[in-house]
Design a protein around this motif. Structure first.
Motif, mmCIF file in Angstrom:
data_model
loop_
_atom_site.group_PDB
_atom_site.id
_atom_site.type_symbol
_atom_site.label_atom_id
_atom_site.label_comp_id
_atom_site.label_asym_id
_atom_site.label_seq_id
_atom_site.Cartn_x
_atom_site.Cartn_y
_atom_site.Cartn_z
ATOM 1 N N HIS A 1 3.363 -1.651 3.839
ATOM 2 C CA HIS A 1 2.877 -0.369 3.588
ATOM 3 C C HIS A 1 4.099 0.873 3.404
ATOM 4 N N LEU B 1 -7.584 4.547 2.018
ATOM 5 C CA LEU B 1 -6.961 3.494 2.896
ATOM 6 C C LEU B 1 -8.077 2.380 3.151
ATOM 7 N N ILE C 1 -2.382 6.008 0.460
ATOM 8 C CA ILE C 1 -2.771 6.090 1.981
ATOM 9 C C ILE C 1 -2.858 7.363 2.704
ATOM 10 N N VAL D 1 -3.300 1.768 10.113
ATOM 11 C CA VAL D 1 -3.582 0.530 8.910
ATOM 12 C C VAL D 1 -3.895 -0.616 9.584
ATOM 13 N N LEU E 1 0.853 -1.070 0.024
ATOM 14 C CA LEU E 1 -0.089 0.103 -0.019
ATOM 15 C C LEU E 1 0.913 1.277 0.211
ATOM 16 N N ILE F 1 -3.559 10.980 6.909
ATOM 17 C CA ILE F 1 -3.975 9.850 6.198
ATOM 18 C C ILE F 1 -5.125 10.097 5.253
#
Ligand SMILES: Nc1ncnc2c1ncn2[C@@H]1O[C@H](COP(=O)(O)OP(=O)(O)O)[C@@H](O)[C@H]1O
Ligand SMILES: [Mg+2]
Length: 244
Positions: free
Chosen positions: A51, A29, A15, A90, A10, A24
């Motif tokens: 990520h 996300l 994200i 996350v 990711l 963020i």
């Protein structure tokens, strides 16, 4: 062919909002994680999630490098703290979506910024136990602070676990040509044009990512939009395919 054993990166561009420190992009996300959760609950594949840092890690590193000639110890702490904040966000969304995710910060499994130096035993053990291990690009200390790239970790993990799929999810459709049009396939001879030079990325950006991707033994390697992860997982031809 749908993916049975997959590494999903990711990207920080997907994200986070790279233009705002520690921001963020929750919708993007969540959207990416919902697709992974949907695929996971239906097909039960092995998945490793890596990520990037975006406006967390990269921002810290840029700031530190303006004031110091190297990444000193307190800076290592600052970068690690910043990355852990993002990683916990996350992890939270993964767990909330029903994915049994476990977190392994790269600074606890890697000795240097060389992804080959990392101990992937905890990740392999998680996969064997039916968990979804998560790691991320991070600061490590090796005589001085160094940055281990999430892209490098993704490629190395794909080789260690012998994944069939390796997907780099970003905020763009894939690799784009100078007109901004999606390039469907890329081989080693392709010359990439950088579209937005202003965007910072301390670990090599899109060109670094493409060059690293060639080192993965996965059959299905793609750079794609975070919005197309489910399509890629079920075997659709989305984003840019890396041809070795
Ligand atoms: N030719 C190009 N094709 C695709 N993306 C490009 C290109 N040139 C620059 N970029 C930028 O590269 C970014 C993706 O690479 P990168 O920042 O390394 O991703 P990550 O989110 O994984 O860190 C995109 O957000 C895009 O703005
Ligand atoms: Mg990057």
């Amino acid at each position: 062919m749908s993916c049975k054993n997959v590494v999903i990166k990711l990207g920080g561009s997907l994200i986070t909002d790279k233009s705002n420190p520690r921001t963020i992009k929750w919708d993007a996300l969540k959207n990416a994680i919902d697709q992974i959760a949907n695929y996971y609950s239906r097909f039960g594949p092995k998945i490793v999630i890596v990520h990037g840092g975006g406006s967390f890690g990269h921002y810290e590193v840029e700031r530190i490098k303006k004031n110091k000639s190297f990444i000193d110890k307190i800076s290592v702490s600052e970068i690690q703290e910043s990355m852990l904040m993002l990683a916990l966000a996350v992890l939270k969304l993964l767990v909330d979506s029903g994915i049994p995710a476990l977190l392994h910060p790269a600074h606890t499994i890697c000795n240097t910024n060389d992804a080959k130096s990392c101990n992937y035993t905890p990740i392999i053990r998680d996969l064997d136990n039916g968990f979804v291990p998560v790691t991320y690009g991070d600061a490590v200390f090796d005589s001085e602070g160094k940055i281990i790239s999430g892209d490098d970790l993704s490629v190395e993990i794909s080789n260690v676990i012998n994944s069939d799929c390796l997907f780099f999810a970003t905020d763009v459709e894939g690799v784009l040509d100078e007109k901004g049009k999606l390039i469907r396939e890329i081989n080693k001879n392709y010359k990439i044009t950088i579209i937005n030079k202003a965007e910072f990325d301390v670990t090599g950006g899109i060109i670094g990512k493409i060059n690293k991707a060639f080192n993965s033994s996965s059959k299905n390697i793609r750079i794609l939009s975070g919005e197309k992860l489910f399509n890629a997982l079920i075997g659709e031809n989305v984003g840019t395919k890396i041809i070795k």
